[in-house]
Every structure is written in C-alpha cells, then in structure tokens.
Design a protein around this motif. Structure first.
Motif, PDB file in Angstrom:
ATOM      1  N   PHE A   1       0.822  -1.206   0.000  1.00  0.00           N
ATOM      2  CA  PHE A   1       0.000   0.000   0.000  1.00  0.00           C
ATOM      3  C   PHE A   1       0.860   1.263   0.000  1.00  0.00           C
ATOM      4  CE2 PHE A   1      -2.460   3.335   2.167  1.00  0.00           C
ATOM      5  CZ  PHE A   1      -3.516   3.444   1.265  1.00  0.00           C
ATOM      6  N   ILE A   2       2.003   1.215   0.695  1.00  0.00           N
ATOM      7  CA  ILE A   2       2.923   2.360   0.637  1.00  0.00           C
ATOM      8  C   ILE A   2       3.332   2.604  -0.813  1.00  0.00           C
ATOM      9  CG2 ILE A   2       5.212   3.224   1.297  1.00  0.00           C
ATOM     10  CD1 ILE A   2       4.927   1.632   3.901  1.00  0.00           C
TER      11      ILE A   2
ATOM     12  N   GLY B   1       2.552   5.838  -2.661  1.00  0.00           N
ATOM     13  CA  GLY B   1       3.823   6.545  -2.769  1.00  0.00           C
ATOM     14  C   GLY B   1       4.467   6.737  -1.415  1.00  0.00           C
ATOM     15  N   GLY B   2       5.730   6.359  -1.322  1.00  0.00           N
ATOM     16  CA  GLY B   2       6.448   6.516  -0.063  1.00  0.00           C
ATOM     17  C   GLY B   2       6.523   7.951   0.391  1.00  0.00           C
TER      18      GLY B   2
ATOM     19  N   ILE C   1      14.272   4.015   6.235  1.00  0.00           N
ATOM     20  CA  ILE C   1      14.150   3.324   4.950  1.00  0.00           C
ATOM     21  C   ILE C   1      13.211   4.058   4.005  1.00  0.00           C
ATOM     22  CG2 ILE C   1      12.285   1.780   5.722  1.00  0.00           C
ATOM     23  CD1 ILE C   1      13.561  -0.406   3.987  1.00  0.00           C
ATOM     24  N   VAL C   2      12.182   4.718   4.532  1.00  0.00           N
ATOM     25  CA  VAL C   2      11.256   5.465   3.679  1.00  0.00           C
ATOM     26  C   VAL C   2      11.963   6.679   3.080  1.00  0.00           C
ATOM     27  CG1 VAL C   2       9.119   6.821   3.634  1.00  0.00           C
ATOM     28  CG2 VAL C   2       9.220   4.674   4.930  1.00  0.00           C
TER      29      VAL C   2
ATOM     30  N   ASN D   1       9.738   5.600  -4.992  1.00  0.00           N
ATOM     31  CA  ASN D   1       8.525   5.930  -4.245  1.00  0.00           C
ATOM     32  C   ASN D   1       7.405   4.924  -4.427  1.00  0.00           C
ATOM     33  OD1 ASN D   1       8.929   8.576  -2.816  1.00  0.00           O
ATOM     34  ND2 ASN D   1       9.604   9.150  -4.868  1.00  0.00           N
ATOM     35  N   GLY D   2       7.580   3.971  -5.343  1.00  0.00           N
ATOM     36  CA  GLY D   2       6.532   2.978  -5.511  1.00  0.00           C
ATOM     37  C   GLY D   2       6.132   2.791  -6.955  1.00  0.00           C
ATOM     38  N   LEU D   3       4.835   2.580  -7.189  1.00  0.00           N
ATOM     39  CA  LEU D   3       4.332   2.258  -8.515  1.00  0.00           C
ATOM     40  C   LEU D   3       4.764   3.255  -9.577  1.00  0.00           C
ATOM     41  CD1 LEU D   3       0.645   1.039  -7.972  1.00  0.00           C
ATOM     42  CD2 LEU D   3       2.606  -0.295  -8.725  1.00  0.00           C
ATOM     43  N   ARG D   4       4.627   4.542  -9.284  1.00  0.00           N
ATOM     44  CA  ARG D   4       4.899   5.535 -10.329  1.00  0.00           C
ATOM     45  C   ARG D   4       6.366   5.602 -10.716  1.00  0.00           C
ATOM     46  NH1 ARG D   4       3.987   8.890  -5.791  1.00  0.00           N
ATOM     47  NH2 ARG D   4       5.751  10.269  -5.298  1.00  0.00           N
ATOM     48  N   ASP D   5       7.244   5.134  -9.830  1.00  0.00           N
ATOM     49  CA  ASP D   5       8.673   5.113 -10.145  1.00  0.00           C
ATOM     50  C   ASP D   5       9.129   3.738 -10.636  1.00  0.00           C
ATOM     51  OD1 ASP D   5       8.976   7.769  -9.403  1.00  0.00           O
ATOM     52  OD2 ASP D   5       9.502   7.283  -7.320  1.00  0.00           O
ATOM     53  N   GLY D   6       8.246   2.758 -10.545  1.00  0.00           N
ATOM     54  CA  GLY D   6       8.619   1.405 -10.955  1.00  0.00           C
ATOM     55  C   GLY D   6       9.322   0.621  -9.873  1.00  0.00           C
ATOM     56  N   GLN D   7       9.643   1.273  -8.770  1.00  0.00           N
ATOM     57  CA  GLN D   7      10.303   0.619  -7.647  1.00  0.00           C
ATOM     58  C   GLN D   7       9.887   1.283  -6.346  1.00  0.00           C
ATOM     59  OE1 GLN D   7      14.493   0.986  -9.255  1.00  0.00           O
ATOM     60  NE2 GLN D   7      14.666  -1.016  -8.281  1.00  0.00           N
TER      61      GLN D   7
END
Length: 341
Positions: free
Chosen positions: A245-246, A250-251, A275-276, A285-291
């Motif tokens: 979910f993070i 997005g982190g 770590i965040v 940061n998550g989905l939008r960055d691909g990682q």
C-alpha cells in the motif's frame, strides 16, 4: 530431508488442540501429549475435555458450512491423546514435534529437554511460542540444527498464517521441509528472523495500543473505532499489504503524512523510519517510479491495478456490501450503507 508424515504436539492446551484440529482435518494422524503429570482421574477428565473441545470446534465449522458434519467422527479419530507418562510412545516415531507448553522458562526448558530425550534424532522440533526467540530456545532444544519456531495464530485451525523463525544453526533443509509441510496442510508460512514480536504481533501491538488511545482520548467510541478497522483499515489491508500500500500511494505520501502526524501530536512514534526517506532519495517511491519496497519494472501496471481493484470488489461482495449506483442508475443504496463508500 525425509517427508514429514507423523506429527506430535507436546502440550495439549488451547494451541495444541487447535493444531490437532487443523492437522486431523488435513488428514494426518496427530498425537497430542499432555505436558503435565496428573493423577489417573485428573488425566481422564483432561483427556475428555480436550476431545470435547476439538469436537466443538469441528462442529462449529460444520454448522456454518465449512464441511460436512458427517466427517467429524473420522477427523476426531485421527487425534490421539497421550498422558505425559506415555510421551515416549508418541514421540518415538514423530517426524515433526510441535512444542506448545505455557510461556515460562521452566515449562519451555522442561518440555524441550523431554522432547529431545524421547524423540528420535532425525525429528524436527518446532516451538509454537509467541514470545520466546528461536535463538534462545534452540540452545534448550538440544538439536539447534533441527529446531525453529513456528508461531501459529489463534484460532490455529482458522488463521492461515504461520510465522516461521529459524535460528542461525537451523538447517536450510529443515526450514524448507517445515514450510512445505505447512503449505501442504493449507497454511501460509512466512519466514522471519528471530526478533521480538515476529511480524504480526509486532504490528498488531502498535495498532491495538493506538486504537485504545483513540478511545482514551475521546476521539471516537470503541464501536466506531472497530467499525473503522473492519470497513477501512482491515478491508484495505486484506487486499494490499502494508508495504504494498505504501508503494501504491507513494512513499513520499507516507513521509509527509507521518511528518504532519508527528508535528500535530508531538509524538515521535509517528515519524517515518529511515528506509522510507532512503527510498525517496533514491527515487523509489513505488508504482509511479517502478520501484519501492517492491520492484514493478517488469509488471504491466494497469493490469496489476485492475487485478487488485477486482479483489477489492470481491471483498465488498463477501461482506454483503456494494458500490453506490452510478448517477444514471436511479434509486438509492439497497444494501447496508455504512460500508458502501
């Protein structure tokens, strides 16, 4: 590593009985061993009580459609109860022994020493403890290379998760064998290092304390806090894990929300861990960055989102709730409105 075919549980209390229910339902013969020395009369009463409790839990599941009630007798016949004086007979042929005695040093030391003395050398020993670390118990087990923790969550026959925590000496083949066995009986094992609270207890102690604080501070009633958990927190995280979910949101969103909470309350417990911030600095940061916490670079993101949304919708249906009708559909909510949005 030989196949795990025969199972014993040293300790026939609440956890032992739950494990016995689960294993017998899965088709295994299971030996439940009373860890206490009792008089003949006391042992007879205890044995009948244990059998009655397993029968009651099976009947409750059958009554709500879990399986056919006609199978209860055959399942119960696979649960064999032994007095402590008979432990040698039960442990002599066991491939896997679960230790499920009270959470005290004396009880753990005594049980693990007895298991090591009576079980064959090749037997794997798994403590079901919720508090002791595998690194501490391994030294008491007498066989650290064939020892680990396997923390079942109550009720053991319903909750799928088992937290498996090896120690440094645990043979990798032993860990693999236990995980494979748990999966074969319908459980979902997760592996974690020896750390206080494992995974679920560590997360839930924070959440439960925060829920109690909300009531203590007069923020909301106990009923509304629990309704928020059932239809918001629990609903969301039954589909997306916390870390997933993070990544979904997005982190950086978590970072800013946490900073606001820490500033507004003056409580450091709301601050984000390093770590965040490290992920943010690295552009993860998550989905939008691909990682993020996960790697999405080889995923088709739109398909992944649709799949998760479909599961969300299934959860609504399971709870007899629904999405609100579109503006052109006419009519109002026809199901329980408290969870419709």
């Amino acid at each position: 590593m030989p196949e795990i075919a025969t199972i014993a549980c040293y300790g026939a209390g609440r956890m032992g009985r739950g494990i016995g229910h689960c294993l017998a339902y899965a088709g295994y013969e299971v030996a439940l061993i009373d860890s206490r020395t009792r008089s003949h009369e006391a042992w007879t009463a205890y044995r009948e009580q244990a059998k009655a409790e397993v029968h009651a839990s099976l009947s409750a599941l059958a009554d709500i459609g879990g399986f056919e009630a006609s199978a209860i007798g055959a399942i119960l016949e696979r649960v064999h109860l032994y007095a402590r004086s008979e432990a040698g007979d039960a442990l002599a042929t066991a491939d896997l022994v679960f230790e499920a005695v009270p959470e005290t040093d004396e009880a753990k030391r005594d049980a693990l020493a007895e298991i090591d003395r009576l079980a064959r050398e090749t037997a794997i020993v798994a403590s079901t403890t919720s508090t002791y670390l595998s690194t501490q118990l391994a030294a008491w087990s007498g066989r650290p290379d064939r020892f680990l923790n396997a923390h079942w969550l109550n009720p053991a026959y319903l909750v799928p998760l088992v937290e498996v925590s090896p120690c440094e000496e645990t043979d990798e083949a032993v860990l693999s064998a236990v995980n494979a066995f748990l999966e074969a009986i319908g459980k979902v094992p997760v592996t974690c290092k020896a750390s206080p609270g494992y995974i679920v207890p560590r997360l839930q102690v924070l959440a439960m304390n925060e829920a109690a604080r909300l009531v203590e501070e007069g923020v909301a009633s106990a009923e509304d806090v629990d309704k928020a958990v059932r239809y918001g927190f629990g609903y969301r995280f039954s589909v997306l894990g916390l870390l997933e979910f993070i990544d979904w949101g997005g982190g950086d969103i978590l970072f800013h929300a946490s900073r606001y909470m820490a500033d507004a309350t003056g409580e450091d417990r709301f601050a984000t861990p390093p770590i965040v911030r490290e992920n943010m600095a690295a552009g993860r940061n998550g989905l939008r960055d691909g990682q993020g916490f996960y790697d999405y670079r080889d995923r088709e993101i739109a398909s992944y989102r649709r799949e998760r949304m479909a599961v969300f919708l299934d959860r609504l249906k399971d709870a007899s709730l629904h999405l609100p009708p579109s503006s052109g559909a006419g009519g109002g909510h026809t199901a329980n409105e408290e969870g419709a949005t």
